[in-house]
Motif scaffolding. Structure first.
Motif: not given
Length: 448
Positions: A310-314, A341-355, A412-415
């Motif tokens: 569900x998160x990868x679609x973004x 919510x907390x897991x989604x926020x952390x995982x979203x930042x990790x995947x964004x950082x990877x991309x 932002x350097x905060x991910x």
């Protein structure tokens, strides 16, 4: 003035007490010994003059009997006094003017006196025949007393040493404890000193643990203060730069300088920078809320594969624009317990950082595997390597490896800082490490 140690005090007190005891014993037994020797001397004189004493009983001619006794025992010196004290007979060599050693310990006369009957009293001189030699007795007595004193000194030394040794050891250990030095466990004793030593060591052990906890707390507070100082310094720097840039754009538009006359173009730039700053401020507030514990996790049963899918679609649009491929390998049925919510926020930042950090045309792999009683969710950036000294700092707020590119890409350097705070708050273990294939991020999610 140096104070005497407890060993010297105990030793001296014991010696004094022992000396007094030996002296009292010697004084008591000396009078008994003198009485014994006086009685022995009386017995010897009585046995020597027995014939004279027996013949004198009821006999009127005491002078004749005394003269006959002296003829048979000419070495004896004596005299006989009548009822009035007049001398009725005296041996030729006797000197009645000299002091005599008496049976009765009289201060005025020291003669031996034996009553003969009819008012006559026999006075016997203390000559070599009847005198007892006290020299040997005194020598033996002195030797015995010296031996007793020597035994008392040795006993006092051993007693004082045995009494003061544990006290001295305890005093030395307490001095080390006061200086916060290491003290080995004390030897076991069953007496009061053992109880005192155990209590002191127990207090020292608790004090050491308390000091260690306080030191750890002080270090933690210093680290927090240093982190906050760095955070606010970095935040002010990050916010100051776009605000200054926006001010320059607005001032140029107000003055209609050059290209700044195109107000719609630069207003859109201002709006873009304000949006970036709004997002940064939201991230800062999220970190502050996590630090203050204002966000309370509510764990739920989550399907790991569905959560990731569900998160990868973004991120498909961004990854396709860079020609990247995202490959997932998460088995069905892996359920974890976490706040969505907390897991989604952390995982979203990790995947964004990877991309954002994976080279164009490269691959991003996401998979999970069981590890003990947890599921390890992994995100791998293929073809990337980061210096090992830099890896731990990537979780610091506003830290960027390439600051120019990061600002251009509106990072932002905060991910990763949010990722760390979130996962620590959820008690989830995580790490970022280099592998032969690239940079790997993993987190251990508790099994349902």
């Amino acid at each position: 003035m140096k104070r005497s140690g407890i060993f010297i005090k105990v030793f001296i007190y014991t010696i004094i007490f022992s000396a007094l005891l030996v002296g009292a014993t010697a004084a008591l037994f000396s009078s008994q010994i003198m009485s014994y020797y006086s009685g022995l001397q009386l017995q010897r004189i009585s046995s020597t003059y027995k014939q004279l004493i027996d013949q004198s009983q009821g006999n009127i001619d005491i002078t004749k009997i005394a003269n006959q006794f002296h003829d048979r025992n000419q070495s004896f010196q004596f005299y006989i006094a009548g009822a009035g004290g007049n001398i009725v007979y005296v041996t030729p060599d006797a000197d009645t003017s000299t002091n005599l050693v008496g049976m009765k310990a009289d201060s005025e006369t020291s003669s031996f006196m034996v009553y003969l009957g009819n008012g006559y009293m026999l006075h016997v001189f203390n000559n070599d025949v009847f005198s007892l030699k006290y020299g040997n007795l005194i020598d033996r007595t002195l030797v015995m007393l010296s031996a007793m004193l020597a035994v008392c000194v040795i006993g006092a030394f051993i007693f004082a040493r045995q009494m003061t040794k544990p006290i001295k050891t305890l005093a030395d250990n307490t001095t080390k404890m006061a200086n916060l030095e290491e003290v080995p466990p004390l030897t076991e004793r069953k007496d009061e000193l053992g109880i005192l030593a155990r209590d002191v060591y127990s207090m020292y052990d608790r004090l050491k643990k308390t000091i260690s906890q306080l030191e750890d707390e002080i270090l933690r507070v210093r680290e927090v203060e240093e982190t906050q100082r760095y955070f606010f310094s970095a935040a002010s720097h990050e916010l100051k730069t776009p605000v200054a840039a926006t001010s320059v754009l607005l001032e140029g538009m107000l003055e209609n300088i050059g290209d700044y006359k195109d107000h719609p173009k630069y207003l859109r730039e201002c709006m873009k920078m304000m949006d970036a700053q709004g997002k940064m401020i939201s991230d800062i507030l999220e970190i502050v809320n996590l630090n203050d514990g204002k966000i309370v996790p509510v764990p739920e049963k989550l399907d790991i594969r569905r959560t990731v899918t569900d998160m990868l679609s973004d991120f498909h649009t961004l990854s396709e624009a860079k020609g990247q491929r995202i490959v997932t390998d998460i088995p069905d049925g892996q359920l974890c317990l976490a706040d969505p919510k907390m897991l989604g926020k952390a995982l979203s930042n990790v995947i964004l950082n990877a991309v954002q950090n994976t080279p164009d045309g490269s691959e991003i792999r996401i998979w999970s595997e069981p590890v003990a009683n947890r599921y390890r969710l992994c995100v791998l950036n293929m073809g990337v390597r980061i210096d090992d000294t830099v890896l731990p700092r990537l979780f610091d707020p506003f830290y960027r490896v390439d600051k120019v590119r990061s600002r251009k890409n509106e990072r932002s350097g905060l991910g990763l800082a949010i990722v760390r705070k979130t996962l620590e708050f959820m008690n989830v273990d995580f790490a970022l490490e280099n592998t032969p294939d690239g940079v790997l991020f993993w987190m251990n999610l508790p099994k349902m």
